[in-house]
Design an enzyme around this catalytic site. Structure first.
Site, PDB file in Angstrom:
ATOM      1  N   PHE A 206       0.834  -1.206   0.000  1.00 60.00           N
ATOM      2  CA  PHE A 206       0.000   0.000   0.000  1.00 60.00           C
ATOM      3  C   PHE A 206       0.872   1.261   0.000  1.00 60.00           C
ATOM      4  O   PHE A 206       0.630   2.205  -0.749  1.00 60.00           O
ATOM      5  CB  PHE A 206      -0.916   0.024   1.232  1.00 60.00           C
ATOM      6  CG  PHE A 206      -2.235  -0.638   1.018  1.00 60.00           C
ATOM      7  CD1 PHE A 206      -3.255   0.007   0.348  1.00 60.00           C
ATOM      8  CD2 PHE A 206      -2.466  -1.921   1.480  1.00 60.00           C
ATOM      9  CE1 PHE A 206      -4.479  -0.600   0.138  1.00 60.00           C
ATOM     10  CE2 PHE A 206      -3.684  -2.552   1.290  1.00 60.00           C
ATOM     11  CZ  PHE A 206      -4.695  -1.886   0.620  1.00 60.00           C
TER      12      PHE A 206
ATOM     13  N   VAL B 283       2.385   1.719  -3.481  1.00 59.79           N
ATOM     14  CA  VAL B 283       1.472   2.137  -4.550  1.00 59.79           C
ATOM     15  C   VAL B 283       0.921   3.541  -4.278  1.00 59.79           C
ATOM     16  O   VAL B 283       0.777   4.348  -5.190  1.00 59.79           O
ATOM     17  CB  VAL B 283       0.331   1.105  -4.723  1.00 59.79           C
ATOM     18  CG1 VAL B 283      -0.725   1.620  -5.685  1.00 59.79           C
ATOM     19  CG2 VAL B 283       0.894  -0.226  -5.221  1.00 59.79           C
ATOM     20  N   GLU B 284       0.641   3.851  -3.009  1.00 57.22           N
ATOM     21  CA  GLU B 284       0.055   5.162  -2.694  1.00 57.22           C
ATOM     22  C   GLU B 284       1.049   6.310  -2.842  1.00 57.22           C
ATOM     23  O   GLU B 284       0.687   7.396  -3.290  1.00 57.22           O
ATOM     24  CB  GLU B 284      -0.524   5.167  -1.277  1.00 57.22           C
ATOM     25  CG  GLU B 284      -1.793   4.342  -1.120  1.00 57.22           C
ATOM     26  CD  GLU B 284      -2.974   4.908  -1.896  1.00 57.22           C
ATOM     27  OE1 GLU B 284      -2.941   6.075  -2.299  1.00 57.22           O
ATOM     28  OE2 GLU B 284      -3.933   4.150  -2.113  1.00 57.22           O
ATOM     29  N   SER B 285       2.288   6.097  -2.433  1.00 62.77           N
ATOM     30  CA  SER B 285       3.213   7.241  -2.428  1.00 62.77           C
ATOM     31  C   SER B 285       4.650   6.851  -2.786  1.00 62.77           C
ATOM     32  O   SER B 285       5.569   7.602  -2.491  1.00 62.77           O
ATOM     33  CB  SER B 285       3.203   7.917  -1.052  1.00 62.77           C
ATOM     34  OG  SER B 285       3.764   7.059  -0.072  1.00 62.77           O
TER      35      SER B 285
ATOM     36  N   TYR C  99      -6.070  -1.514  -9.148  1.00 67.37           N
ATOM     37  CA  TYR C  99      -5.382  -1.075  -7.945  1.00 67.37           C
ATOM     38  C   TYR C  99      -5.210  -2.241  -6.971  1.00 67.37           C
ATOM     39  O   TYR C  99      -4.111  -2.487  -6.454  1.00 67.37           O
ATOM     40  CB  TYR C  99      -6.178   0.055  -7.279  1.00 67.37           C
ATOM     41  CG  TYR C  99      -5.622   0.495  -5.950  1.00 67.37           C
ATOM     42  CD1 TYR C  99      -4.650   1.486  -5.884  1.00 67.37           C
ATOM     43  CD2 TYR C  99      -6.054  -0.083  -4.769  1.00 67.37           C
ATOM     44  CE1 TYR C  99      -4.123   1.889  -4.667  1.00 67.37           C
ATOM     45  CE2 TYR C  99      -5.536   0.305  -3.554  1.00 67.37           C
ATOM     46  CZ  TYR C  99      -4.570   1.295  -3.505  1.00 67.37           C
ATOM     47  OH  TYR C  99      -4.064   1.677  -2.298  1.00 67.37           O
TER      48      TYR C  99
END
Ligand code: CA
Length: 411
Positions: free
Chosen positions: A137, A140-142, A322
């Site tokens: 997570f 992928v998020e940041s 996602y």
């Protein structure tokens, strides 16, 4: 109900975020709705003054309110431009995975796993979410905290709220952001993130922050911007609240035996194992657990057994691409193999108009009850499978031009 609210908010933001693999919160490859025709650089001050009584009623002090809006006078034209941008067609899942689960990202994530091993062990122990999922997570998020977003959150939310985008959603998020500032978790200048208000290394909207963010390093501040420990624990806290089941993974990359019966696509993991389904990493499937077969590129392409945890991942960001990227990245970080089965030709894929036509056609046959929104997701997949089973076609749930032609030929 806070969880459900966070979920809803996350889903709505997902619908706003345009295709693009590298950016924060970029999980989404879905088109945005065209925004209202707000004039660029509108004066925000009347809106801000009208907001003041509501903010004060929620315990925000005059001093916090003033500090939050210091220097905020005009709408952010870049934010408004993003709301008006017409969405591109959804990027195919295999293209999305290439960017989201690159070799460089896997290597970087493994290095972070080693560097942060003790923090990750503590997060795992407290929240019951495996370190590989938490890292995925974060990646992928940041991009592991590197791309946490540079847009000032208060101005972005005020811009979206003043323009009336998505009803009162962003006004409510703005009030939540003020509550965060009131608590002193972050100074106004440090509250940054994406154009749509998703903040920091974990890309939480303010309401999700209030419900789920964690001060894991014990400095008294829930700092998803500057503290890696807080960021990792906040991700795990959110997934735990959404119902992550520690006994199962998100899903399992598998191979199917020849002539596998695709019509029995939802079963217990033990049943799939009995029918010859094997994990590609050679490990045994868990002894039990609900699962369904997910063939994101149709039969012959990569195959996955997804568990209830897949829905937990989708609740963080409602997109199959996602969720698959997070799951596959987690597997790769844990040392699992790349996907071996080839993806189908991109030509065998429906565009948005094609998906809408398919949804309408399936709705006419009472097989599909959702909206004709041109989005491929679990509802459409289910309807496609029902049609395929009805027609004696391979029941892979995959929407192709050939399937649409088949449906048109039957109507
Ligand atoms: Ca902290």
């Amino acid at each position: 109900m806070r969880i459900r609210t966070g979920r809803l908010v996350r889903i709505l933001v997902s619908a706003l975020v345009l295709a693009g693999v590298a950016g924060p919160g970029a999980g989404l490859a879905q088109p945005a709705q065209p925004g209202p025709k707000a004039p660029a650089a509108a004066n925000l001050r009347p809106f801000i003054e009208a907001l003041r009584p509501d903010a004060l009623a929620r315990g925000v002090s005059e001093a916090t309110f003033a500090a939050a809006f210091a220097g905020v006078t005009k709408a952010d034209p870049d934010v408004l431009a993003r709301t008006r941008r017409q969405g591109e067609f959804a990027r195919p899942v295999w293209e999305y995975l290439v960017g989201a689960v690159s070799g460089a990202r896997v290597a970087r994530g493994q290095a972070e796993a080693a560097r942060l091993a003790s923090t990750l062990a503590a997060v795992e122990a407290r929240f019951g979410v495996p370190r590989w999922i938490v890292l995925a997570f974060w990646g992928v998020e940041s991009d592991f905290g590197v791309s946490a977003g540079t847009v000032p959150t208060v101005r972005a939310l005020a811009t979206l709220a003043q323009a009336g985008f998505r009803g009162t959603l962003f006004r409510d998020e703005l009030l939540a952001a003020l509550a965060i500032l009131e608590r002193g978790d972050i100074a106004p200048a440090g509250m940054k993130g994406s154009w749509a208000g998703a903040m920091g290394q974990v890309q939480f909207l303010p309401s999700s922050f209030l419900a789920h963010a964690v001060d894991f390093d014990g400095d008294g501040h829930r700092d998803i911007w500057g503290s890696q420990a807080d960021a990792l624990a906040s991700i795990a806290s959110y997934l735990n609240a959404l119902g992550w089941n520690p006994a199962l993974s998100w899903g399992y990359a598998v191979t199917l035996p020849p002539d596998f019966d695709l019509t029995a696509y939802r079963a217990d993991l033990s049943d799939f194992a009995r029918r010859g389904v094997r994990r590609t990493d050679g490990a045994p499937l868990p002894a039990s657990g609900n699962a369904s077969l997910f063939l994101p590129g149709g039969h012959g392409g990569p195959a996955f057994l997804i568990t209830d945890n897949f829905e937990v991942v989708r609740a963080y960001n409602t997109s199959d691409s996602y969720a698959l990227a997070v799951g596959h990245l987690a597997d790769r970080l844990a040392g699992g193999p790349p996907l071996a089965a080839p993806w189908p030709n991109a030509a065998a894929r429906l565009d948005k108009a094609g998906l809408q036509a398919l949804q309408a056609g399936l709705a006419d046959r009472k097989l599909y009850a959702g909206e004709a929104d041109g989005r491929a997701g679990p509802k459409l997949r289910e309807a496609v499978r029902r049609y395929q089973i009805e027609q004696g076609l391979p029941a892979d749930g995959y929407a192709t031009p050939a399937l649409l032609a088949h449906l048109k030929g039957r109507s």
